[in-house]
Enzyme design. Structure first.
Site, PDB file in Angstrom:
ATOM      1  N   ARG A  17       0.875  -1.185   0.000  1.00 56.60           N
ATOM      2  CA  ARG A  17       0.000   0.000   0.000  1.00 56.60           C
ATOM      3  C   ARG A  17       0.900   1.220   0.000  1.00 56.60           C
ATOM      4  O   ARG A  17       1.630   1.480   0.949  1.00 56.60           O
ATOM      5  CB  ARG A  17      -0.891   0.004   1.244  1.00 56.60           C
ATOM      6  CG  ARG A  17      -1.940   1.131   1.239  1.00 56.60           C
ATOM      7  CD  ARG A  17      -2.988   0.864   0.182  1.00 56.60           C
ATOM      8  NE  ARG A  17      -4.099   1.812   0.258  1.00 56.60           N
ATOM      9  CZ  ARG A  17      -4.343   2.751  -0.655  1.00 56.60           C
ATOM     10  NH1 ARG A  17      -3.537   2.868  -1.705  1.00 56.60           N
ATOM     11  NH2 ARG A  17      -5.380   3.550  -0.535  1.00 56.60           N
ATOM     12  N   GLY A  18       0.845   1.977  -1.095  1.00 55.55           N
ATOM     13  CA  GLY A  18       1.796   3.055  -1.290  1.00 55.55           C
ATOM     14  C   GLY A  18       1.797   4.093  -0.194  1.00 55.55           C
ATOM     15  O   GLY A  18       2.853   4.541   0.249  1.00 55.55           O
ATOM     16  N   GLU A  19       0.621   4.505   0.270  1.00 55.93           N
ATOM     17  CA  GLU A  19       0.576   5.586   1.253  1.00 55.93           C
ATOM     18  C   GLU A  19       1.189   5.191   2.582  1.00 55.93           C
ATOM     19  O   GLU A  19       1.592   6.048   3.363  1.00 55.93           O
ATOM     20  CB  GLU A  19      -0.876   6.032   1.465  1.00 55.93           C
ATOM     21  CG  GLU A  19      -1.764   4.986   2.148  1.00 55.93           C
ATOM     22  CD  GLU A  19      -3.196   5.460   2.301  1.00 55.93           C
ATOM     23  OE1 GLU A  19      -3.711   6.029   1.330  1.00 55.93           O
ATOM     24  OE2 GLU A  19      -3.781   5.253   3.371  1.00 55.93           O
ATOM     25  N   THR A  21       3.845   2.689   2.941  1.00 53.06           N
ATOM     26  CA  THR A  21       5.222   2.178   2.943  1.00 53.06           C
ATOM     27  C   THR A  21       6.072   2.570   1.752  1.00 53.06           C
ATOM     28  O   THR A  21       7.263   2.259   1.730  1.00 53.06           O
ATOM     29  CB  THR A  21       5.195   0.631   3.003  1.00 53.06           C
ATOM     30  OG1 THR A  21       4.473   0.134   1.869  1.00 53.06           O
ATOM     31  CG2 THR A  21       4.539   0.148   4.288  1.00 53.06           C
ATOM     32  N   GLU A  83      -4.346  -7.684  -6.474  1.00 58.35           N
ATOM     33  CA  GLU A  83      -2.978  -8.198  -6.583  1.00 58.35           C
ATOM     34  C   GLU A  83      -2.798  -9.428  -5.702  1.00 58.35           C
ATOM     35  O   GLU A  83      -2.259 -10.452  -6.116  1.00 58.35           O
ATOM     36  CB  GLU A  83      -1.974  -7.127  -6.150  1.00 58.35           C
ATOM     37  CG  GLU A  83      -1.671  -6.070  -7.181  1.00 58.35           C
ATOM     38  CD  GLU A  83      -0.618  -5.095  -6.671  1.00 58.35           C
ATOM     39  OE1 GLU A  83      -0.204  -5.211  -5.504  1.00 58.35           O
ATOM     40  OE2 GLU A  83      -0.213  -4.208  -7.449  1.00 58.35           O
TER      41      GLU A  83
END
Length: 1123
Positions: A17-19, A21, A83
């Site tokens: 999850r980009g926000e 890590t 994913e």
């Protein structure tokens, strides 16, 4: 996100999850994996849609393993969950990481994680998909992985994951067509390399072009690169070595691999070669030089091939076996690559001719003929296979007969058959790249623009040429092709008119192009010309050519020649690219109106009138660098398609027309070195601008208005003289790096809109930067709240700020807890905020020349590098308690005399003159540097001695070693490097090396501290087996005298022959009330110890009687020994 260029097999797919890590844990993990040669896919798309793309699903299928980084908001993304479901469905190996979220919450979908998932489910109508997600979460959580809270520090967790991947059987060389027959060839090279031996070897992988030399070298590099911390694969040596700038490119590529500084630049070949030679003496390296064809190239990159560190391996791929002869006594070995055998050739050919691997029976005889024609050459098999793929049996039969009829020898004949299967569009692109663009320093994007202007379709055509193995991209995304393919293209053009170069479509050979231009032998058949003298100095020529006769000339490149003509009668109006860096004439030809020109590169132009008064409507690339006659850039509204404008070092340029600020297609604008430039356009509305360079524009006072939001410009370093920013400055919303101010330019009042720059990651302030306080912003101090005005800030630099309240404001309201680097110099700062200890990512702290600075509060455990210089109010002894607390060194180790030895004096070590001077390069995990008025090594360093050598013994386990070095500094301004060697039982390694750039600031002493934890020391000596007692010796080399050296280590040194000595030492230390031991620089330390060497357990034990102290408890040090 466009994934078409990434559709290949990967070792590892990263799901996260980009926000949560992306900018922290995942970026560190991705970097660590790629540095080990592990092909890792990371989705860089920050703005995703609701549905996962088919390309991404295909990438998951093609990955050998997947790492799932579960975090608190992972389940808020349907993309992540899709994913995950795909990963569980098809990936061979799944490795979960539970980052700050318990595995049980994921397994059962409870707690905070479960709540996030429930919120998402309410928006999803497809309940079948939801159930698939939940099952995937449960299955993934049941797989053994890594729990963040049980894995030590973040860096330790990353290391564990990388080691797991490296040791996994699923990480193998990709099973694609290039690797058919690779195993036997790799084993042969591996035997010659003998990686486990400690000698230095050079291995040549030799053979003709297309035989697979580079493929084998890359496979070897991937297998063994993790055995070397310093390694580099240098591609295309022959091609880049044709020019001086190309050689510098090669030197930089090599340096980036073998040094820790990935942004290193060199300005001359001598500088690059010198730096490389210094490193080669100190580091065990793996270096592969690809496509070498003469000894000069080896000497440019490796010098005389002498003085390599033990265990180093050098690999060359070359056609010339003679390059391995007489390499200054170096052991050299040659592996001549053999052609593929019959079975290997069949396998490789079928992969291209029959992708399904099912060969119809009536094709078998034709297949035998095709393989016979290829004669085991891998490139020929691939090209022929793809050419025949999908064709009928009659087409096969005719094509194979056609292959025989061309008289060109061997491989060229086969390659030409592939060329003849191209479309006209593909043929033209192929020949332009082979005869003009290959080796030309132009990016892929600009080549596309030029080819498009020529009437071709480069995006479609280049993709097809890549698919047919006729073109490749190198590691820097430059277009390239195999040299035999290039020779084939050149032969095709040469055959157009074998005896008349002026009747050919393309000229690239200097001698032939020179004849055509000096003897006026041109014709309308010529489409491109390269006139580039290969000599080291430019050559004088007289061009008599009537360019007007060459009405189809599209591409003209003239370099390293000086034209002595009086004037130039004409240039073709059909020119697409004009690169004439030594253009000598005072004006353009009178009838030159190039309506199609897109690339204009005339940096040394001597024009009376500004060149762009003419209507260059199609121009996209302009370079007028070094043109001193230009005083004003005129109205450029007639060049609306301009994408790149380079005006580097135009010394008399004063003004730029306002129209330039309205070029909405301009992407790159370089004004660096325009020192007389006063006026920029009144306003900027450049929505495409990504790069704006204003370095050394010392006369600019005012920055333009920004009328609309610009989100493409990420970096802006304002000129030092620019102290007036418009209220609209905050419309530069895309900025990530901003540099403002100058110590001598007065105050810079920042506009209220500065707070709109929410993407800022780096802020550099020089001088008194004044923030607006009358603006409504959320300004809770970070001690009370994690909120701040620049939430993404990673690096903050404050220099020469004398306003205490402004510094306090910046530190309290501008710094988020994610700050990574803080640099304060010559400023009125007294202390750092207490909340600094909660900055969990802060790794570098620099404080210099801050006279009022008194205290550093408790620092976070993430800190790794600290530099303090000239801070006279700071208690240095209390400061030196910080590293012990941060690292967690055991307190109260008893003082020890250590042992004595002369091991280093018997070894040939690199001297200080050969040390690489690379600032910011550290080998130790922890580094603290202090310059000031005190030289006392703290007493918690339980081994101390005068001079630059210290010895002790350790047990069967590697300990943590902390080192402190005291240097006496004589110069007011100085830079110096020091190099620390450690020897264990005679095996020598580099413990640390540093380059210190600072000034004395009134301090005469420098204390350097560095530490290698147990794991680091064990890795450094991973091939060394320890015994019950092991002799350790540490030597420091520097260009200043080392006055004293101290070590903190848990040792097992033999006890002294006079045990009462410890009573005296402990009594002396207790009287100092925790301070370091004082030292008399003239007579030695106050505690004097005289040693007689005697061998105890195989080591020299220093022991003797101690001088009796006088009644006032001060020690009269009269001996050379020292504690």
């Amino acid at each position: 996100m466009a994934l078409s260029h990434q559709l290949k097999n990967f070792d590892v797919f990263l799901s996260f999850r980009g926000e949560d890590t992306r900018r922290g844990f995942v970026s560190h993990l991705h970097k660590a994996l790629t540095q080990q040669g592990i092909q890792t896919f990371i989705d860089d798309n920050l703005h995703r849609g609701e549905n996962i793309t088919e390309e991404l699903l295909k990438t998951i299928e093609n990955s050998s393993a997947s790492i799932i980084v579960f975090s608190k908001n992972y389940a808020s993304s349907s993309w992540c969950l899709d994913e995950l479901a795909k990963i569980i469905e098809c990936t061979k190996k799944v490795l979960p990481v539970f980052y700050q979220v318990p595995p049980s919450e994921i397994r059962k979908q409870t707690g905070d994680f479960g709540e996030v998932l429930t919120k998402l489910e309410k928006r999803i109508k497809d309940k079948t998909k939801v159930q698939r997600w939940r099952e995937a979460l449960t299955n993934a959580a049941n797989i053994s992985g890594w729990d963040y809270k049980d894995s030590g520090t973040e860096s330790e967790l990353v290391q564990k994951i990388v080691e797991e991947i490296l040791n996994s059987e699923f990480i193998q060389m990709p099973s694609n067509e290039q690797l058919v027959g690779i195993n036997s060839r790799m084993e042969a090279v591996t035997k010659l390399l003998d990686i486990e031996s400690n000698d230095v070897r050079m291995v040549g992988i030799t053979g003709l072009g297309g035989i697979g030399k580079t493929t084998i070298a890359k496979a070897i590099y991937k297998r063994f690169s993790n055995h070397f911390k310093a390694k580099s694969f240098v591609e295309n040596v022959r091609e880049w070595s044709k020019t001086e700038q190309g050689k510098i490119h090669l030197l930089e590529a090599l340096l980036k691999g073998i040094s820790e500084d990935k942004n290193l630049r060199v300005s001359t070949i001598y500088e690059g070669t010198t730096r490389i030679n210094k490193i080669l003496r100190l580091k065990k390296v793996l270096i592969i030089l690809d496509d070498v064809d003469n000894a000069d190239q080896i000497e440019t990159l490796l010098g005389q091939c002498e003085g390599f560190a033990c265990g180093s391996r050098i690999i060359l791929t070359t056609r010339y076996k003679s390059l391995l002869v007489n390499r200054n006594g170096l052991s050299t070995y040659d592996y001549g690559v053999k052609e593929l055998d019959k079975d290997e050739a069949i396998k490789l050919f079928r992969k291209h001719a029959f992708p399904s691997n099912e060969v119809p029976e009536d094709y078998l005889e034709l297949e035998k003929k095709a393989i016979s024609y290829a004669k085991g050459l891998p490139l020929a098999l691939k090209v022929m296979g793809r050419d025949l793929c999908g064709k009928t049996i009659h087409e096969w039969d005719e094509a194979l007969d056609c292959y025989k009829t061309n008289p060109l020898p061997g491989f060229q004949n086969i390659l030409k058959r592939s060329y003849e299967g191209l479309t006209e569009n593909e043929k033209n692109i192929f020949l332009d790249i082979a005869c003009f663009f290959k080796g030309y320093d132009m990016s892929y994007n600009m080549i596309k623009v030029a080819l498009k202007a020529c009437g071709f379709y480069p995006v479609y055509g280049i993709r097809n040429l890549v698919d047919k193995c006729l073109l490749t991209f190198d590691q820097n995304n430059y277009l390239s092709m195999h040299d035999l393919l290039q020779q084939m293209g050149m032969d095709i053009v040469r055959q157009e008119a074998p005896q008349k170069p002026g009747e050919r479509s393309r000229l690239w050979c200097y001698e032939e192009a020179l004849d055509v231009l000096t003897e006026d032998m041109g014709s309308d058949k010529i489409q491109s010309i390269i006139l580039w003298s290969p000599k080291s100095e430019s050559e004088e020529v007289q061009i008599k050519a009537q360019f007007c006769k060459m009405k189809n000339l599209r591409l003209l490149l003239i370099r390293n020649v000086r034209c002595c003509n009086g004037s130039l009668e004409g240039l073709p109006n059909g020119l697409i690219l004009l690169d004439w860096r030594e253009y000598p004439f005072s004006s353009w030809p009178p009838n030159f109106f190039p309506k199609k020109l897109v690339v204009l590169n005339v940096p040394l132009v001597l024009l009376k009138e500004p060149v762009l008064k003419q209507k260059f409507v199609s121009v996209t690339y302009v370079d007028f660098s070094y043109c001193d006659l230009i005083t004003k850039i005129p109205d450029l509204s007639m060049t609306p398609n301009l994408m790149t404008l380079i005006l580097y070092d135009c010394g008399n340029l004063i003004e730029i027309d306002d129209s330039v600020g309205r070029l909405d297609k301009l992407e790159k604008w370089v004004l660096s070195g325009c020192r007389a430039l006063v006026t920029l356009p009144d306003s900027l509305t450049m929505k495409s601008l990504t790069s704006f360079h204003l370095e050394e524009c010392w006369s600019i006072k005012k920055f333009p208005n920004i009328l609309h939001e610009m989100n493409c410009l990420h970096s802006l370093r304002l000129p030092e003289s620019c102290n007036e920013l418009p209220p609209s400055f905050g419309n530069l919303i895309g900025l990530k790096i901003l540099c403002v101010g100058n110590a001598n330019s007065g105050e810079v009042h920042l506009p209220g809109s500065i707070y709109n720059l929410q993407h800022i990651e780096q802020l550099d302030f020089f001088g008194n930067a004044i923030f607006p306080k009358n603006v409504e912003i959320d300004r809770q101090p970070m001690s009370n709240s994690p909120k701040c005005v620049f939430p993404r800030l990673k690096r903050l630099l404050i220099w020469d700020n004398k306003i205490f309240s402004e510094i306090e404001f910046i530190l309290n309201y501008c710094c988020p807890h994610t700050l990574e680097e803080l640099d304060i110099s010559n400023s009125n700062v007294v202390t750092l905020p207490e909340s600094m200890s909660r900055f969990e990512r802060l790794h570098t702290l620099i404080i210099s020349r801050c006279d009022e600075f008194r205290e550093i509060p408790r620092l976070p455990h993430s800190i790794r590098h600290v530099e303090v210089a000239g801070c006279h109010s700071l208690d240095l002894q209390s400061f030196f308690q910080l590293p012990r607390e941060i690292i967690g060194l055991p307190p109260n180790l008893p003082p020890c005399l250590g042992v004595t030895s002369h091991m280093f004096s018997q070894q040939l070590l690199p001297r200080s003159s050969t040390m690489p001077l690379i600032w910011g390069e550290y080998l130790c995990e922890y580094s603290f540097e202090v310059t000031g008025d005190e030289n006392d090594i703290p007493n918690w360093f339980n081994h101390q001695r005068d001079g630059n050598v210290i010895s002790f013994s350790i047990g069967p386990e590697f300990p943590t070693i902390a080192l402190c070095i005291a240097l006496g500094i004589q110069d007011s301004y100085f830079s110096f490097d020091y190099h620390v060697f450690v020897s264990i039982n005679g095996s020598v390694r580099t413990f640390e090396r540093k380059l210190i750039l600072t000034n004395r600031c009134g301090g005469f002493w420098h204390l350097g501290f560095c530490c290698r934890p147990q794991s680091s020391l064990q890795e450094l000596f991973r091939d060394l087996q320890l015994t019950d007692r092991n002799h350790v010796e540490i030597l420091c080399e520097t260009n200043y005298p080392v006055e004293r050296i101290g070590v903190h280590v848990e040792c097992n040194c033999p006890p002294p022959q006079n045990p009462s000595i410890f009573q005296e030492i402990n009594r002396h230390i207790s009287l100092q009330s925790g301070l370091g031991l004082p030292m008399d620089t003239k007579n030695g330390p106050d505690l004097g110890l005289a040693f007689d060497s005697s061998n105890v357990d195989g080591s020299d034990l220093g022991s003797s009687s101690m001088a009796q102290p006088p009644e006032n408890d001060d020690f009269d040090s009269t001996t050379d020994g020292g504690y």
